[in-house]
Design an enzyme around this catalytic site. Structure first.
Site, mmCIF file in Angstrom:
data_model
loop_
_atom_site.group_PDB
_atom_site.id
_atom_site.type_symbol
_atom_site.label_atom_id
_atom_site.label_comp_id
_atom_site.label_asym_id
_atom_site.label_seq_id
_atom_site.Cartn_x
_atom_site.Cartn_y
_atom_site.Cartn_z
ATOM 1 N N LYS A 203 0.798 -1.233 -0.056
ATOM 2 C CA LYS A 203 0.139 -0.063 -0.153
ATOM 3 C C LYS A 203 0.890 1.099 0.082
ATOM 4 O O LYS A 203 1.620 1.738 0.925
ATOM 5 C CB LYS A 203 -0.959 0.066 1.099
ATOM 6 C CG LYS A 203 -2.014 1.235 1.115
ATOM 7 C CD LYS A 203 -2.808 1.000 2.436
ATOM 8 C CE LYS A 203 -3.853 2.064 2.531
ATOM 9 N NZ LYS A 203 -4.820 2.116 3.569
ATOM 10 N N LYS A 255 -2.022 -1.959 -3.753
ATOM 11 C CA LYS A 255 -2.933 -0.613 -3.927
ATOM 12 C C LYS A 255 -2.145 0.424 -3.760
ATOM 13 O O LYS A 255 -1.228 0.558 -2.896
ATOM 14 C CB LYS A 255 -3.669 -0.559 -2.347
ATOM 15 C CG LYS A 255 -4.806 0.586 -2.141
ATOM 16 C CD LYS A 255 -5.567 0.282 -1.079
ATOM 17 C CE LYS A 255 -6.509 1.675 -0.810
ATOM 18 N NZ LYS A 255 -7.255 1.550 0.496
#
Length: 330
Positions: A203, A255
Site C-alpha cells: 500500500k 494498492k
C-alpha cells in the site's frame, strides 16, 4: 517477388480481423466474479450523500447499503468491502467506534449479512483512520507519532468485533508491522479460524487517495509516509509480501492498482495465494472527470483499465465500478 520486395508470410493481424476473432483469441477475460465493490456507510444520515469527488458514488445509509448489497449479488460480483463513517462527535484518539459493537461498521456488517447471507463475501476494512479524531491509521504516542505496537492491540480488538458482526473477510489496511500475525491470532483465539485475512500487503503513500478522504470524512492532518510505502521503492514490497505470508495472510493486495501494475505483476508471479488489486478513488475519479469532459469514451476506458489490472495478475479487483462493470462484461 514484387517491386516492393517479399510480402510478410507471418501476419499477426489475421487474429484481429473481427470482433468474433478477437474475442476467441483474447488472453485476458473479465468476469463478474472478478470484482469486489468498496462501499461507504455513514452514521446519522437519512438519505445517501453523494461524494463530490467521486461522481456516482455515495455515502450510504444503512437501508441503501442493504439495497447496494442486493444489487451486487444480482450482478454476480464476489464481494463487498465496507468502510464505516461514524458521526464526527464519536471520533476520538484511539478510534473507539472501531471496536464498539454498535459502531457504524459493525452495525453495517450485521445488516449486510442479514440481507445477503453467504451469497456475497462480506468484507470489512480493518483500520482506525475513519474513527480517529486525528485521522491516522493508528494510535499516536506522546510525540504525535503512530505507535505501531499500541495500534496492533487495537487491530486485534477490531478483528474480533468485526468477526462477531459477520465479516467473512477482514482487511487490515494500516500498514503496521506485524499486523497480519496479530489479527490472525486474535481471530483464532475466539474460534474464528473461518474468517479470512486479506492483507493490504503493498500500500503506497499515493496522491491518488485524495477523493477517498472525502468519502470517509477523514480528519487527517499531515500524511502517512511513515507507514505507507514510498512510491519509489519496489524491494520493500517483496519484503512486506514475505512477512505477510509468513504471518498467515490468506490473500494479498496491491494498492493502488493502475500506477503500480509492475509491482502487481511481480507479486502475482511470486505467490500461490490469490492476489487482489484495489483500483482506488483517484483512478476512478480521473476517468469519470475525463469522460464528463468528453475527452474519453467512459465505458471503454473502464473496461480497459480493469483488463490491464487483470492482465497484470490480479485475481480480484476492488473497483467502484464493480456492479456496472459486471453488467458490461456479462
Amino acid at each position: 517477388m514484387t517491386k516492393y520486395g517479399s510480402f510478410p508470410g507471418t501476419r499477426p493481424r489475421r487474429l484481429r480481423t473481427s470482433p468474433t476473432m478477437r474475442r476467441m483469441v483474447a488472453e485476458t477475460r473479465l468476469h463478474p466474479a472478478d470484482f469486489i465493490l468498496p462501499a461507504f456507510v455513514r452514521e446519522g444520515i437519512a438519505e445517501p450523500v453523494p461524494i463530490a469527488a467521486m461522481p456516482g458514488v455515495v455515502q450510504h445509509t444503512r437501508d441503501s447499503l442493504k439495497k447496494a448489497a442486493a444489487e451486487a449479488v444480482a450482478a454476480g460480483i464476489s464481494g463487498i468491502m465496507l468502510f464505516g463513517v461514524p458521526e464526527e462527535s464519536k471520533k476520538d484518539a484511539v478510534g473507539t467506534p472501531g471496536t464498539d459493537p454498535e459502531g457504524i461498521l459493525q452495525v453495517a456488517l450485521r445488516d449486510v449479512r442479514a440481507e445477503v447471507g453467504d451469497e456475497l463475501m462480506v468484507m470489512s476494512d480493518l483500520c482506525l483512520d475513519e474513527t480517529t479524531d486525528h485521522g491516522h491509521c493508528g494510535v499516536l504516542d506522546g510525540e504525535g507519532r503512530v505507535d505501531n505496537d499500541a495500534t496492533l492491540e487495537r487491530y486485534a480488538e477490531m478483528a474480533q468485533v468485526q468477526a462477531d458482526a459477520g465479516a467473512h473477510v477482514v482487511g487490515p489496511s494500516g500498514m503496521m508491522d506485524g499486523q497480519i500475525g496479530v489479527v490472525r491470532d486474535a481471530l483464532d483465539q475466539i474460534g474464528r479460524e473461518d474468517v479470512a485475512v486479506l492483507a493490504y500487503t503493498v500500500k503506497y503513500s499515493s496522491a491518488f487517495f485524495g477523493p477517498f478522504r472525502e468519502a470517509v470524512a477523514s480528519s487527517l492532518k499531515g500524511d502517512r509516509k511513515t507507514y505507507q510505502q514510498d512510491p519509489a521503492n519496489f524491494r520493500e514490497s517483496m519484503r512486506e509480501l514475505a512477512l505477510d505470508l509468513e504471518e498467515g495472510a490468506d490473500m494479498v493486495m496491491v494498492k493502488p492498482a493502475g500506477p503500480y501494475l509492475d509491482v502487481l505483476a511481480r507479486v502475482a508471479d511470486a505467490v500461490d495465494v490469490p492476489v487482489v488489486a484495489y483500483q482506488i478513488s483517484g483512478e476512478y475519479s480521473m476517468v469519470e472527470a475525463a469522460a464528463e469532459k468528453g475527452w474519453i469514451d467512459r465505458d471503454k476506458a473502464i473496461l480497459e483499465t480493469l483488463t490491464g489490472i487483470r492482465r497484470a495478475g490480479a485475481r480480484n479487483i476492488l473497483t467502484y465500478w464493480a456492479v456496472e462493470a459486471a453488467r458490461m462484461v456479462r
